[in-house]
Write an enzyme that holds these catalytic residues in place. Structure first.
Site, mmCIF file in Angstrom:
data_model
loop_
_atom_site.group_PDB
_atom_site.id
_atom_site.type_symbol
_atom_site.label_atom_id
_atom_site.label_comp_id
_atom_site.label_asym_id
_atom_site.label_seq_id
_atom_site.Cartn_x
_atom_site.Cartn_y
_atom_site.Cartn_z
ATOM 1 N N TYR A 95 -19.360 -18.971 3.454
ATOM 2 C CA TYR A 95 -19.778 -19.232 2.072
ATOM 3 C C TYR A 95 -19.034 -20.418 1.498
ATOM 4 O O TYR A 95 -17.805 -20.499 1.590
ATOM 5 C CB TYR A 95 -19.458 -18.030 1.187
ATOM 6 C CG TYR A 95 -20.410 -16.876 1.327
ATOM 7 C CD1 TYR A 95 -21.775 -17.028 1.074
ATOM 8 C CD2 TYR A 95 -19.934 -15.617 1.672
ATOM 9 C CE1 TYR A 95 -22.635 -15.946 1.177
ATOM 10 C CE2 TYR A 95 -20.785 -14.531 1.776
ATOM 11 C CZ TYR A 95 -22.130 -14.702 1.524
ATOM 12 O OH TYR A 95 -22.979 -13.641 1.633
ATOM 13 N N MET B 59 -18.131 -9.941 2.058
ATOM 14 C CA MET B 59 -18.015 -8.556 1.603
ATOM 15 C C MET B 59 -17.750 -7.613 2.769
ATOM 16 O O MET B 59 -16.893 -6.736 2.691
ATOM 17 C CB MET B 59 -19.292 -8.135 0.871
ATOM 18 C CG MET B 59 -19.186 -6.771 0.209
ATOM 19 S SD MET B 59 -20.721 -6.219 -0.519
ATOM 20 C CE MET B 59 -20.839 -7.275 -1.954
ATOM 21 N N LYS C 94 1.372 10.375 -2.684
ATOM 22 C CA LYS C 94 0.466 9.934 -3.751
ATOM 23 C C LYS C 94 -0.432 8.808 -3.226
ATOM 24 O O LYS C 94 -0.133 8.224 -2.179
ATOM 25 C CB LYS C 94 1.279 9.461 -4.949
ATOM 26 C CG LYS C 94 2.212 8.301 -4.608
ATOM 27 C CD LYS C 94 3.102 7.917 -5.770
ATOM 28 C CE LYS C 94 3.979 6.739 -5.394
ATOM 29 N NZ LYS C 94 4.952 6.392 -6.422
ATOM 30 N N ARG D 101 8.748 3.158 -18.501
ATOM 31 C CA ARG D 101 7.356 3.502 -18.245
ATOM 32 C C ARG D 101 7.093 4.854 -18.906
ATOM 33 O O ARG D 101 6.373 4.955 -19.868
ATOM 34 C CB ARG D 101 7.090 3.538 -16.737
ATOM 35 C CG ARG D 101 5.678 3.888 -16.359
ATOM 36 C CD ARG D 101 5.420 3.727 -14.846
ATOM 37 N NE ARG D 101 6.245 4.595 -14.018
ATOM 38 C CZ ARG D 101 6.185 4.626 -12.683
ATOM 39 N NH1 ARG D 101 5.341 3.840 -12.034
ATOM 40 N NH2 ARG D 101 6.966 5.433 -12.003
HETATM 41 C C1 LIG Z 1 6.143 6.090 -5.822
HETATM 42 C C2 LIG Z 1 7.347 6.733 -6.308
HETATM 43 C C3 LIG Z 1 8.469 6.882 -5.458
HETATM 44 C C4 LIG Z 1 8.557 6.303 -4.080
HETATM 45 O O1 LIG Z 1 8.875 4.949 -4.115
HETATM 46 P P1 LIG Z 1 9.033 4.104 -2.758
HETATM 47 O O2 LIG Z 1 9.506 2.804 -3.215
HETATM 48 O O3 LIG Z 1 7.672 4.047 -2.163
HETATM 49 O O4 LIG Z 1 9.995 4.851 -1.923
HETATM 50 C C5 LIG Z 1 9.534 7.610 -5.939
HETATM 51 N N1 LIG Z 1 9.519 8.151 -7.177
HETATM 52 C C6 LIG Z 1 8.474 7.992 -8.024
HETATM 53 C C7 LIG Z 1 8.538 8.616 -9.383
HETATM 54 C C8 LIG Z 1 7.360 7.283 -7.622
HETATM 55 O O5 LIG Z 1 6.325 7.143 -8.464
#
Ligand SMILES: *Cc1c(COP(=O)(O)O)cnc(C)c1O
Length: 759
Positions: free
Chosen positions: A652, A701, A425, A523
């Site tokens: 800056y 930047m 992801k 969540r």
């Molecule tokens: C991102 C995520 C993980 C992985 O977590 P890490 O701490 O990066 O290993 C596992 N399960 C879900 C649902 C996630 O969103």
């Protein structure tokens, strides 16, 4: 391998008679992608945790392979189409064949290299040094496993190879004996076995050391020094081995790491460029072609650009060009004139680098996948340089070998039946999901997980075929979801109702979905009290099917909150039991993230979800994760350098005023690239010439200034600057500004070019 007849092979494996005993076999394969000479190959259909080689038999028959070692006649195969040697276990047969071949190599000194770190470097170093006195062979790449070792042994030619250097790596108890029996080394070399790595399928460091020493049992010469790891370790070890077996060989005083780097970068006119700056010989050409083959898509034709003075066999080159379906060959060197009529139409041969550089420009390439291979600074390298689209000073380098290492590290840690969901992801935690997905697909991940449908769609378009789950599927396009076989996470009754309706409309049955429970993260997800209604809804439909039930831990990396984690784990366990009562046992269960895998391995169920640790970030600082390798390195270069006296203000707002005479470098990376502005004025450091140097002034930047005084007076324009990576851990950058490595990794902006490489 040394040619043998099929009759001889069948006799060794106890599978006589065969239909074509006189067929000459010179290549043993376990991977259908390495096929180059079908008629003289024998394919071993190996079954691994994640794949079954029998799946590829039909395709191999079509490609012209006529000899197979299988444990059953594959479905649909005509028994007359080829010779099928039917055995109990094809892997065992491969090892048996290798053992028998080893027995023939009586005039070859076989050197086995085992241990922990540096095996590959020591192997390469020995091979290089030994090759200067007599023909030598070695295990290619890191072929060191129960599959790699037999394949390596089969490459020894007893008539010509005076030395063979074979690497032996193990990930589980008991494996070394199998390797040792096969290799029967004349010399055993054990690189050091380090503390802090005893979780890899071993109860303790002693057990691992004992296992590694199995390789030395009964071996006439053993070199297993106990000096500890250091920069000079590999060189010292090589020198010691050489002194023992071939006195008088000059060892190069330092053995620099041998890197064949395959870089992938976008290039001009829609081309994708793979550049391999290294000596060009046939042994290294094949792996590069293999790497290229995995990146082919219909949009680009394949061009091979070779520049060498090495002695190439024209025959073999033609065969490689043919079997890897290269559309255009560009050869730089007179040597390629021989048999030039066999090259594909449109191919070009140049006698010299000069001639090539004068005739070819970037405009001669369009929509091609180009493999450019040759020595650094040679013509192929220079053409590659012309092809790179923009000259990027700031890049995120992604080490694909490190990903594989980390993946295998966890694989060895968990039960063999547990699958790994690789979290790609957020564009692979910033590293770019596609290249990673390709790599993870090839190494047997069970699932990929992306955040949104678009990411999944993109992976499918790029040819990723393995199962993909989508974590936050605000699905607006069900057509794409279904067409791309993207498996959504379902966390509410609304979502479940919607996907059931959408599937019904299209007559879809049993579509796999992943049911998420909230066990304490608060969540997203169903609650325990939802189970009866959820069970009822799932039982009543045949449109979707719970492929898995899962939950997510909120505190797996917080030892002080282990009670909370254990509460979540227990609740999840109860939920799984209740869900089984509702809908039967046919679903996978998973709850552990990276920290969970390392700290609560007894709760791994059917799958684990590996995220941050896959990218080599050690968030825990415990032995289980201390061997991870850094995957992403954000680097730039110095573009300007000035000496300023004490009291000079920088940047800056004049927020840094020098308190010493300083050497100040300007580096073209700013907050728009993802260099957090809170790192300004000495809060953050970067690495220059191995030295930590503070950021001076406010980060701009597109640039920042760095006080490189400590890096020494030799510091020059063009010197590399590491923002984070191997030398500057990403966790340190995160700590400096009070955030977590996840945020630093995913903040590298899309405009920073990602460069992928394998060592
Ligand atoms: C991102 C995520 C993980 C992985 O977590 P890490 O701490 O990066 O290993 C596992 N399960 C879900 C649902 C996630 O969103």
């Amino acid at each position: 391998m040394t040619p043998k007849t099929l009759g001889e092979i069948a006799a060794t494996l106890g599978c006589v008679p065969v239909k074509h005993p006189d067929r000459v076999i010179d290549s043993a394969l376990t991977d259908s992608r390495s096929l180059t000479s079908p008629e003289s190959s024998i394919f071993f259909a190996l079954t691994t945790d994640t794949d079954d080689g029998h799946r590829f038999v039909m395709q191999m028959i079509e490609a012209g392979v006529r000899a197979f070692v299988v444990n059953r006649l594959p479905e649909g195969a005509d028994p007359d189409s080829a010779d099928f040697l039917i055995v109990r276990d094809p892997l065992e047969s491969l090892m048996k064949l290798a053992s028998a071949h080893r027995a023939l190599c009586t005039s070859t000194t076989v050197i086995a290299v085992g241990g922990s770190r540096g095996k590959t470097l020591v192997k390469e170093g020995l091979h290089r040094a030994l090759s200067t006195v007599a023909p030598s062979t070695r295990s290619p790449r890191s072929w060191n496993s129960r599959v790699g070792v037999p394949l390596s042994l089969l490459r020894i030619d007893p008539a010509t190879h005076r030395y063979a250097v074979i690497e032996a790596g193990i990930s589980r108890r008991g494996e070394m004996q199998t390797l040792a029996d096969m290799i029967r080394p004349d010399v055993a070399v054990i690189t050091n076995v380090l503390p802090g790595e005893h979780d890899e399928g071993f109860a303790s460091l002693e057990e691992k050391r004992a296992e590694k020493m199995v390789l030395t049992k009964g071996v006439p010469k053993v070199i297993a020094p106990d000096y500890c790891t250091s920069e000079s370790f590999n060189g010292r070890l090589c020198a010691e081995v050489l002194a023992a077996i071939a006195p008088g060989i000059d060892t190069p005083p330092v053995m620099p790491p041998i890197r064949t780097r395959l870089d992938v970068t976008e290039a001009v006119n829609g081309c994708l460029l793979i550049s391999d700056r290294f000596t060009c010989d046939l042994q290294s050409l094949e792996p590069a072609l293999d790497f290229m083959a995995r990146r082919r898509t219909a949009q680009r034709t394949a061009t091979l650009l070779l520049d060498t003075s090495a002695d190439f066999s024209a025959d073999i080159l033609h065969r490689l060009i043919d079997s890897y379906k290269i559309d255009r060959f560009i050869g730089i060197g007179k040597i390629f004139r021989e048999g030039a009529e066999h090259y594909p139409a449109g191919s070009l041969i140049f006698d010299s680098a000069e001639e090539c550089l004068n005739s070819l420009s970037a405009a001669d390439f369009s929509s091609e996948l180009i493999l450019a291979k040759g020595e650094p600074g040679g013509a192929a390298d220079m053409i590659a340089e012309r092809l790179r689209s923009r000259h990027h000073e700031t890049v995120l380098e992604v080490n694909l070998d490190a990903i594989i290492h980390n993946f295998n590290h966890f694989k060895a840690m968990i039960h063999s039946g547990t699958g790994i969901v690789a979290m790609v992801k957020a564009s692979g935690y910033g590293a770019g999901s596609y290249e990673l997905a390709k790599t993870l697909q090839a190494h047997g991940a069970a699932y990929l997980a992306v955040a949104v449908v678009d990411e999944g769609e993109e992976l499918r378009r790029a040819g990723i075929t393995m199962p993909i789950m989508v974590l936050n599927p605000k699905v607006t396009n069900y057509n794409s979801l279904f067409a791309n076989r993207l498996e959504p996470e379902i966390f509410s009754f609304d979502m479940l109702g919607e996907i059931i309706r959408e599937a019904e409309k299209r007559g879809i049955k049993d579509y796999p979905v992943h049911i998420k429970f909230d066990t304490g993260m608060h969540r997203l997800g169903f609650l325990r009290e939802d189970i009866p209604a959820l069970g009822e809804m799932l039982r009543r439909t045949d449109t979707v099917k719970a492929r898995s039930i899962f939950s997510h831990l909120a505190t797996a990396d917080c030892p002080d909150l282990d009670d909370y984690t254990l509460g979540q784990l227990q609740l999840f366990d109860d939920i799984c039991t209740e869900m089984t009562a509702e809908i039967g046992p046919g679903f996978l269960r998973h709850i552990l993230n990276s920290a969970g895998i390392a700290r609560f391995p007894q709760w791994q169920y059917d799958m684990v979800r590996l995220g941050i640790s896959l990218y080599g970030v050690d968030i825990l600082g415990i032995p289980a994760t201390s061997e991870l390798r850094t995957v992403s390195t954000l680097r730039s270069i110095i573009i300007s350098l000035k000496k300023w006296p004490k009291d000079t203000p920088i940047g800056y707002g004049l927020r840094t005023v020098l308190d010493h005479d300083a050497l100040i470098a300007t580096v073209p990376i700013g907050y728009a690239d993802g260099l957090n502005r809170r790192l300004s004025n000495g809060t953050g450091h970067v690495m220059v010439r191995g030295t930590r140097c503070p950021i001076a002034g406010n980060v701009c930047m597109d640039a920042c200034m760095v006080d490189v005084t400590a890096a020494g007076a030799d510091t020059a324009v063009g010197d590399p600057v590491e923002i984070f990576g191997e030398q500057m851990p990403v966790s340190e950058v995160a700590d400096a500004i009070g955030t977590i490595p996840y945020e630093v990794l995913t903040s590298v902006s899309p405009r920073v070019k990602r460069v992928y490489y394998r060592e």
